[in-house]
Design a protein around this motif. Structure first.
Motif, PDB file in Angstrom:
ATOM      1  N   ALA A 157       8.194  13.364 -47.270  1.00 43.52           N
ATOM      2  CA  ALA A 157       9.039  14.293 -46.515  1.00 43.52           C
ATOM      3  C   ALA A 157       8.333  14.776 -45.252  1.00 43.52           C
ATOM      4  N   LEU A 158       7.038  15.054 -45.363  1.00 43.55           N
ATOM      5  CA  LEU A 158       6.258  15.477 -44.188  1.00 43.55           C
ATOM      6  C   LEU A 158       6.208  14.366 -43.141  1.00 43.55           C
ATOM      7  N   ALA A 159       6.071  13.117 -43.587  1.00 42.26           N
ATOM      8  CA  ALA A 159       6.069  11.993 -42.648  1.00 42.26           C
ATOM      9  C   ALA A 159       7.411  11.906 -41.922  1.00 42.26           C
ATOM     10  N   ALA A 160       8.500  12.059 -42.666  1.00 44.32           N
ATOM     11  CA  ALA A 160       9.844  11.979 -42.069  1.00 44.32           C
ATOM     12  C   ALA A 160      10.082  13.104 -41.071  1.00 44.32           C
ATOM     13  N   VAL A 161       9.706  14.326 -41.452  1.00 41.36           N
ATOM     14  CA  VAL A 161       9.905  15.471 -40.563  1.00 41.36           C
ATOM     15  C   VAL A 161       9.062  15.325 -39.298  1.00 41.36           C
ATOM     16  N   SER A 162       7.823  14.862 -39.450  1.00 33.39           N
ATOM     17  CA  SER A 162       6.948  14.677 -38.281  1.00 33.39           C
ATOM     18  C   SER A 162       7.515  13.647 -37.323  1.00 33.39           C
ATOM     19  N   LEU A 163       8.064  12.561 -37.864  1.00 36.32           N
ATOM     20  CA  LEU A 163       8.625  11.512 -37.021  1.00 36.32           C
ATOM     21  C   LEU A 163       9.829  12.025 -36.241  1.00 36.32           C
ATOM     22  N   ILE A 164      10.718  12.716 -36.918  1.00 38.78           N
ATOM     23  CA  ILE A 164      11.908  13.260 -36.236  1.00 38.78           C
ATOM     24  C   ILE A 164      11.493  14.280 -35.175  1.00 38.78           C
ATOM     25  N   ALA A 165      10.524  15.135 -35.525  1.00 37.49           N
ATOM     26  CA  ALA A 165      10.046  16.130 -34.558  1.00 37.49           C
ATOM     27  C   ALA A 165       9.385  15.475 -33.360  1.00 37.49           C
ATOM     28  N   SER A 166       8.697  14.353 -33.573  1.00 36.51           N
ATOM     29  CA  SER A 166       8.078  13.626 -32.463  1.00 36.51           C
ATOM     30  C   SER A 166       9.125  13.091 -31.503  1.00 36.51           C
ATOM     31  N   VAL A 167      10.197  12.520 -32.052  1.00 33.51           N
ATOM     32  CA  VAL A 167      11.275  11.998 -31.207  1.00 33.51           C
ATOM     33  C   VAL A 167      11.925  13.127 -30.405  1.00 33.51           C
ATOM     34  N   LEU A 168      12.152  14.282 -31.040  1.00 35.53           N
ATOM     35  CA  LEU A 168      12.768  15.417 -30.347  1.00 35.53           C
ATOM     36  C   LEU A 168      11.846  15.979 -29.265  1.00 35.53           C
ATOM     37  N   ALA A 169      10.539  16.043 -29.552  1.00 33.38           N
ATOM     38  CA  ALA A 169       9.587  16.526 -28.550  1.00 33.38           C
ATOM     39  C   ALA A 169       9.559  15.602 -27.349  1.00 33.38           C
ATOM     40  N   ASN A 170       9.674  14.301 -27.582  1.00 31.79           N
ATOM     41  CA  ASN A 170       9.707  13.340 -26.488  1.00 31.79           C
ATOM     42  C   ASN A 170      10.944  13.552 -25.624  1.00 31.79           C
ATOM     43  N   VAL A 171      12.078  13.822 -26.255  1.00 35.19           N
ATOM     44  CA  VAL A 171      13.318  14.065 -25.508  1.00 35.19           C
ATOM     45  C   VAL A 171      13.160  15.263 -24.576  1.00 35.19           C
ATOM     46  N   ARG A 172      12.426  16.273 -25.026  1.00 31.93           N
ATOM     47  CA  ARG A 172      12.219  17.481 -24.231  1.00 31.93           C
ATOM     48  C   ARG A 172      11.104  17.329 -23.208  1.00 31.93           C
ATOM     49  N   GLY A 173      10.487  16.154 -23.136  1.00 31.82           N
ATOM     50  CA  GLY A 173       9.428  15.929 -22.163  1.00 31.82           C
ATOM     51  C   GLY A 173       8.080  16.490 -22.573  1.00 31.82           C
ATOM     52  N   ARG A 174       7.914  16.816 -23.832  1.00 32.89           N
ATOM     53  CA  ARG A 174       6.650  17.345 -24.332  1.00 32.89           C
ATOM     54  C   ARG A 174       5.833  16.193 -24.909  1.00 32.89           C
ATOM     55  N   GLU A 175       5.246  15.383 -24.022  1.00 35.61           N
ATOM     56  CA  GLU A 175       4.566  14.169 -24.474  1.00 35.61           C
ATOM     57  C   GLU A 175       3.373  14.464 -25.384  1.00 35.61           C
ATOM     58  N   GLY A 176       2.649  15.545 -25.094  1.00 32.20           N
ATOM     59  CA  GLY A 176       1.507  15.890 -25.925  1.00 32.20           C
ATOM     60  C   GLY A 176       1.915  16.185 -27.355  1.00 32.20           C
ATOM     61  N   TRP A 177       2.964  17.007 -27.500  1.00 33.07           N
ATOM     62  CA  TRP A 177       3.474  17.314 -28.828  1.00 33.07           C
ATOM     63  C   TRP A 177       4.040  16.063 -29.500  1.00 33.07           C
ATOM     64  N   ALA A 178       4.741  15.248 -28.734  1.00 29.12           N
ATOM     65  CA  ALA A 178       5.330  14.024 -29.286  1.00 29.12           C
ATOM     66  C   ALA A 178       4.241  13.092 -29.812  1.00 29.12           C
ATOM     67  N   PHE A 179       3.158  12.960 -29.037  1.00 29.96           N
ATOM     68  CA  PHE A 179       2.073  12.086 -29.481  1.00 29.96           C
ATOM     69  C   PHE A 179       1.367  12.663 -30.704  1.00 29.96           C
ATOM     70  N   GLY A 180       1.097  13.962 -30.701  1.00 30.39           N
ATOM     71  CA  GLY A 180       0.439  14.590 -31.840  1.00 30.39           C
ATOM     72  C   GLY A 180       1.269  14.482 -33.112  1.00 30.39           C
ATOM     73  N   LEU A 181       2.576  14.680 -32.990  1.00 34.55           N
ATOM     74  CA  LEU A 181       3.459  14.559 -34.151  1.00 34.55           C
ATOM     75  C   LEU A 181       3.594  13.105 -34.597  1.00 34.55           C
ATOM     76  N   GLY A 182       3.510  12.174 -33.644  1.00 34.27           N
ATOM     77  CA  GLY A 182       3.499  10.754 -34.012  1.00 34.27           C
ATOM     78  C   GLY A 182       2.254  10.399 -34.804  1.00 34.27           C
ATOM     79  N   ALA A 183       1.107  10.965 -34.392  1.00 31.40           N
ATOM     80  CA  ALA A 183      -0.135  10.760 -35.145  1.00 31.40           C
ATOM     81  C   ALA A 183      -0.013  11.358 -36.544  1.00 31.40           C
ATOM     82  N   ALA A 184       0.607  12.536 -36.638  1.00 32.27           N
ATOM     83  CA  ALA A 184       0.815  13.170 -37.946  1.00 32.27           C
ATOM     84  C   ALA A 184       1.725  12.311 -38.827  1.00 32.27           C
TER      85      ALA A 184
END
Length: 340
Positions: free
Chosen positions: A233-260
């Motif tokens: 579940a944590l992997a799924a939530v992190s992936l979805i959050a990474s995609v949403l962060a990327n949409v908002r232009g927050r590349e740092g957060w998107a990359f960190g959440l992708g690593a998570a």
């Protein structure tokens, strides 16, 4: 916790480090055909930008695989022997394509000919995509189990490893690393390339969410426990959050959440595997476990003291390297180098 269990956790840690770090390297390599232009629209400056995002760190990232393999050999020799004999051909293909990719990074810029560069670009793409896929196939088979006999020898064929669950695992790691790499390109570049990488990461991320959801659900259903469910579940939530962060232009957060996402996904597989290290599909009694596959207590004690000293130094050096090369790779800096 005994030392064998501790080293099972450390092996998981090393593979997490490898897949998180070399994973986005693979993704950057696979992004070349989608971000660097094709045919008459081929943009070599953009391609050099893409490659230079990982230029200072790709070889350092690959050392995590060497460390993981060496520690696996020393701490779980039975696991290492069964794994490398049974998975010999896929692991050999991974090794050869990693060599291909490394050679391409070093030789691509040695000549200015278009055919020369195109050839090495193809090798980078192949040397990134093939390991990204085969690592997922390998780990899915490890978790699912293989045909081990009473001597802990794999008696199946290479085609037995290409089963539906393993192929889905390979597709999941391929897409996950591709998305992670595109996010990294967006994080490390500027201008049009940055915008293109963000769009690519979003499109790839949508597909990745769908495929990863099926793979994680299959894993949880086959190896259900509260721990496996929570980690998935944590992997799924992190992936979805990474995609949403990327949409908002927050590349740092998107990359960190992708690593998570990668971290939680790999830990999910190790949690599903525990306390086995290589289950047998012939008879559970033939399975390799943490206890029957580990080295002697004395060997594990020596390794533990060595790791206690060496691991902090390795982590500090890796962190320092990323800090030194933290700035964006701008198009202007590449053009200055070309015209110098």
């Amino acid at each position: 916790m005994d030392l064998a269990t501790l080293w099972f956790g450390l092996i998981a840690f090393f593979f997490v480090g490898y897949f998180v770090l070399d994973g986005f390297d693979f993704g950057v390599g696979m992004s070349l055909p989608f971000l660097g232009g094709v045919g008459k629209n081929r943009d070599d400056v953009a391609r050099r930008q893409i490659i230079n995002t990982i230029g200072p760190v790709w070889d350092l990232n690959e050392t995590w695989l060497i460390v993981a393999g060496a520690c696996l050999f020393a701490s779980f020799p039975e696991w290492y022997a069964s794994l490398f004999s049974g998975f010999y051909l896929p692991l050999l293909v991974i090794l050869l394509t990693l060599i291909m990719r490394g050679v391409s990074f070093e030789y691509r810029h040695q000549r200015e000919g278009l055919r020369w560069k195109r050839g090495f670009d193809r090798m980078i793409v192949i040397g990134s995509a093939v390991p990204a896929f085969l690592w997922g196939v390998a780990f899915a088979n490890i978790v699912q189990g293989v045909a081990l006999d009473e001597r802990h020898v794999y008696i199946g064929s290479v085609f037995d490893l290409l089963n539906p669950y393993a192929l889905l695992g390979g597709l999941t790691t391929l897409l996950l690393f591709f998305t992670h790499g595109a996010t990294f390109v967006a994080l490390k570049t500027d201008g049009k390339l940055r915008a293109d990488a963000r769009r690519l990461a979003f499109r790839a991320g949508i597909v990745t969410v769908a495929v990863a959801a099926v793979f994680l659900a299959w894993t949880v259903a086959a190896h259900f426990s509260v721990v496996v469910l929570v980690l998935a579940a944590l992997a799924a939530v992190s992936l979805i959050a990474s995609v949403l962060a990327n949409v908002r232009g927050r590349e740092g957060w998107a990359f960190g959440l992708g690593a998570a996402t990668t971290l939680f996904a790999v830990v999910t597989l190790f949690a599903a595997l525990f306390p086995n290290v290589l289950p047998s599909t012939i008879d559970p009694a033939f399975s390799l476990t943490i206890q029957n596959a580990s080295s002697t207590e004395y060997t594990l004690q020596i390794m533990s003291w060595t790791a206690l000293v060496a691991m902090p130094l390795v982590l500090l050096y890796q962190g320092w390297t990323y800090w030194v090369f933290r700035k964006r790779i701008t198009r202007a800096s590449i053009e200055e180098t070309v015209h110098a």
